[in-house]
Enzyme design. Sequence first.
Site, PDB file in Angstrom:
ATOM      1  N   CYS A  18       0.826  -1.204   0.000  1.00  0.00           N
ATOM      2  CA  CYS A  18       0.000   0.000   0.000  1.00  0.00           C
ATOM      3  C   CYS A  18       0.863   1.258   0.000  1.00  0.00           C
ATOM      4  CB  CYS A  18      -0.875   0.034   1.240  1.00  0.00           C
ATOM      5  SG  CYS A  18      -1.898  -1.418   1.428  1.00  0.00           S
TER       6      CYS A  18
ATOM      7  N   ARG B  38       5.244   0.365  -5.737  1.00  0.00           N
ATOM      8  CA  ARG B  38       5.132  -0.444  -4.527  1.00  0.00           C
ATOM      9  C   ARG B  38       4.189  -1.626  -4.740  1.00  0.00           C
ATOM     10  NH1 ARG B  38       6.627   2.489   0.137  1.00  0.00           N
ATOM     11  NH2 ARG B  38       5.094   1.467   1.438  1.00  0.00           N
TER      12      ARG B  38
ATOM     13  N   TRP C 117      -2.865  -2.787  -1.650  1.00  0.00           N
ATOM     14  CA  TRP C 117      -2.447  -4.134  -2.019  1.00  0.00           C
ATOM     15  C   TRP C 117      -3.213  -5.054  -1.094  1.00  0.00           C
ATOM     16  CZ3 TRP C 117       1.136  -8.058  -0.152  1.00  0.00           C
ATOM     17  CH2 TRP C 117       1.635  -8.892  -1.164  1.00  0.00           C
TER      18      TRP C 117
ATOM     19  N   ASN D 268      -2.134   1.491   5.732  1.00  0.00           N
ATOM     20  CA  ASN D 268      -1.170   0.561   5.137  1.00  0.00           C
ATOM     21  C   ASN D 268      -0.754  -0.391   6.250  1.00  0.00           C
ATOM     22  OD1 ASN D 268       1.067  -0.698   4.091  1.00  0.00           O
ATOM     23  ND2 ASN D 268       2.324   1.150   3.914  1.00  0.00           N
ATOM     24  N   GLY D 269      -0.906  -1.699   6.034  1.00  0.00           N
ATOM     25  CA  GLY D 269      -0.541  -2.665   7.068  1.00  0.00           C
ATOM     26  C   GLY D 269      -1.721  -3.529   7.439  1.00  0.00           C
TER      27      GLY D 269
ATOM     28  N   GLU E 232      19.401 -16.580  -7.630  1.00  0.00           N
ATOM     29  CA  GLU E 232      19.017 -15.211  -7.970  1.00  0.00           C
ATOM     30  C   GLU E 232      18.614 -15.124  -9.452  1.00  0.00           C
ATOM     31  OE1 GLU E 232      18.094 -12.709  -6.533  1.00  0.00           O
ATOM     32  OE2 GLU E 232      18.367 -11.055  -7.920  1.00  0.00           O
TER      33      GLU E 232
ATOM     34  N   LYS F 179      14.928 -13.862 -10.530  1.00  0.00           N
ATOM     35  CA  LYS F 179      14.710 -12.759 -11.467  1.00  0.00           C
ATOM     36  C   LYS F 179      13.818 -13.228 -12.610  1.00  0.00           C
ATOM     37  CE  LYS F 179      15.578 -10.369  -9.718  1.00  0.00           C
ATOM     38  NZ  LYS F 179      15.917  -9.835  -8.458  1.00  0.00           N
TER      39      LYS F 179
ATOM     40  N   GLU G 256      10.133 -13.994 -11.549  1.00  0.00           N
ATOM     41  CA  GLU G 256       9.439 -12.761 -11.143  1.00  0.00           C
ATOM     42  C   GLU G 256       8.873 -12.023 -12.351  1.00  0.00           C
ATOM     43  OE1 GLU G 256      11.330 -10.514  -7.327  1.00  0.00           O
ATOM     44  OE2 GLU G 256      12.740 -10.831  -8.949  1.00  0.00           O
TER      45      GLU G 256
ATOM     46  N   HIS H   7      19.584 -35.722  -7.192  1.00  0.00           N
ATOM     47  CA  HIS H   7      18.733 -36.105  -6.051  1.00  0.00           C
ATOM     48  C   HIS H   7      17.282 -35.687  -6.271  1.00  0.00           C
ATOM     49  CE1 HIS H   7      22.218 -37.411  -3.851  1.00  0.00           C
ATOM     50  NE2 HIS H   7      22.806 -36.238  -4.051  1.00  0.00           N
TER      51      HIS H   7
ATOM     52  N   LYS I  48       7.239  -4.221  -4.297  1.00  0.00           N
ATOM     53  CA  LYS I  48       8.633  -3.842  -4.065  1.00  0.00           C
ATOM     54  C   LYS I  48       8.985  -3.929  -2.583  1.00  0.00           C
ATOM     55  CE  LYS I  48      12.623  -2.031  -5.177  1.00  0.00           C
ATOM     56  NZ  LYS I  48      13.544  -3.011  -5.777  1.00  0.00           N
TER      57      LYS I  48
HETATM   58  C1  G6P Z   1      10.231  -8.070  -2.323  1.00  0.00           C
HETATM   59  C2  G6P Z   1      10.873  -7.457  -3.545  1.00  0.00           C
HETATM   60  C3  G6P Z   1      12.228  -8.104  -3.811  1.00  0.00           C
HETATM   61  C4  G6P Z   1      13.109  -8.013  -2.589  1.00  0.00           C
HETATM   62  C5  G6P Z   1      12.415  -8.561  -1.343  1.00  0.00           C
HETATM   63  C6  G6P Z   1      13.183  -8.222  -0.085  1.00  0.00           C
HETATM   64  O1  G6P Z   1       9.907  -9.400  -2.578  1.00  0.00           O
HETATM   65  O2  G6P Z   1      10.034  -7.631  -4.662  1.00  0.00           O
HETATM   66  O3  G6P Z   1      12.862  -7.464  -4.898  1.00  0.00           O
HETATM   67  O4  G6P Z   1      14.296  -8.730  -2.806  1.00  0.00           O
HETATM   68  O5  G6P Z   1      11.117  -7.982  -1.198  1.00  0.00           O
HETATM   69  O6  G6P Z   1      13.186  -6.830   0.053  1.00  0.00           O
HETATM   70  P1  G6P Z   1      14.252  -5.995   0.835  1.00  0.00           P
HETATM   71  O7  G6P Z   1      13.816  -4.570   0.636  1.00  0.00           O
HETATM   72  O8  G6P Z   1      14.169  -6.421   2.263  1.00  0.00           O
HETATM   73  O9  G6P Z   1      15.584  -6.271   0.257  1.00  0.00           O
END
Ligand code: G6P
Length: 613
Positions: A2, A27, A77, A103-104, A486, A490, A493, A509, A608
Amino acid sequence: MCGIIGVVGSADALKILLDGLERLEYRGYDSAGVALVRAGETWRARTATGTASVASLRDECASAPEGFVSGIGHTRWATHGAPETVNAHPHLDCSGHVAIIHNGIVENHGPLQAELEARGHRFTSVTDSEVLAHLIEEGRADGLELLDAVRASLLVVRGAFALAAVDATEPNVIVAARRISPLVVGTAKGATFLASDVPAILDRADSFYAVNDDEIVRLGPEGFRAVDLDGVPVRLRQLAIDWDLETAQKGGHDDYMIKEINEQPDALRTTLLDRRRDDGTITFDELRVADEELRDVRRVVIVAAGTSHHAALVAKYALERWAHVSVEVDISSEYRYRDPVVEVGTLVIAVSQSGETIDTIQAMREAKRRGARVVAVANVVDSSLAREADAVIYTRAGLEVSVASTKAYVAQVAALELLALRLAQLRATLPAPDVEAHLLGLRAVGALVSRALGRRAGVEAVAGALAGAHDFFFIGRHVGYPTALEGALKFKEITYLHAEGYPAGELKHGPLALIEPGVVVVAIATDPALHEKMLSNLSEVKARGASVVAVATDDDDQIDAVADFILRVPATEPLFSPMVDIVPLQLFAYAMARGLGRNVDRPRNLAKTVTVE
Ligand code: G6P
């Protein structure tokens, strides 16, 4: 997650709210709304599901009456209640005069709603947030000022939140409060602003202030005043903001993600700037932990989520190799619900780009409660994590807008490796010339990343050739393993295709059962010490019909025998390779996602900054 925006005292109020919401879009949200307020009148517009974009909210607002100078806006959100218009914020009280955005999560909303309904309140949404509107309504009915009505409601709600409230019977006032979720106040001549983060009000305010947990702020056109939960006045800390609006925009690129991928050499350079004194000592200006304490560390525990967790995994290899300290890496959301052992000499490092990820903040709090010293590695200056930790190292990657983290990741790896070298210095686990050599090597990574970025066209060709594939395994050994994780993260996502990261040695395995023609195996094969083993793994998957994409160094002439496609990277010291090897994987994910027409900056269902558990 949010987003919150508010303004008091501007003839441009509606435009400020809508522009601000647009800047909070990154966000992540699934509905949006605004409420404008003046004496005796609260006007509200909301949009949701399918049409949920600030652009459609703008259309809704075309019919807004003229003359409002104050209001609040929200991007939601969904957590409690479907992403539908009735659940979009702002929510009103029974009288329609009070409007709130939140928000929350209000954790005890169930019993509170039952009590409020028993006292005659009517609820119109399926959200946890609406209880706040009715609680504030009761305070106002009891004759409390809006500030005190909000304060009284905070005494009964549990959970994490940032909220803002307006009331048409006390116009030209916004009351806002924070418990865990971020909130900043901005001031300018004749108007005062409120937002979840600075970019939303960057071009409007001259000065910015951080609201801390359990502080309540009353904003009026002339400025603001803040109190704590007991009503005792508190001073908000002014933030030093050096971003300009340009930084917060795309800078000529198609989207933020490619802009940020291309900013990685700069992010690395800035992160490493001024970290070495003339006598060779590695120094972190912000780190407020005594050298003796760092030297005597017996165990390091790193907590993080998402991409930050992968940076933490890379750091484990560096800390163990260089500083000879035992390292455990934990997912933040798991750490806090175990019985983690914190002994004398345990150093906890909490890694987070945003510094606002609720799980990481709570993991840090749990560690502190158990007596650990906590160092935050954060990108956002003055974020909650940075403020609450005992010490902080800033990654200095600059504002990261795209949901999928890129430049913050390489900066995290660099900052954590620098810390590993500092520990090695203090513990005398590496000879001084070796530390010096590694520092030089670390400084050289930015140039290698630039070279890897220069090969984008080659990566796009591979992505083009693999269009239509939908099962991807990313494999690696040693630090190639977190790189594989990673790379897969990526990829999934932003493409929405199935991708899994695996240690190459674990293939046999389980995952090998899934390998068949059509499956793509992406291997990080840059470590010379493990190269033969990786070639054997690739022969195994190739024999079962998989297509093989290998990330391989420029001088590797054996890889052609097993790889269908090669993503070449300049060679570097294995512990630095994650920062270089991730580049073709980011570009690969990006090219595949663009080919599929995905919104790379705002992938579906993701946010985000994740400020709910
Ligand atoms: C969300 C974002 C990711 C990020 C993760 C942890 O899932 O989409 O890109 O890696 O949060 O966020 P932080 O701000 O704690 O690194």
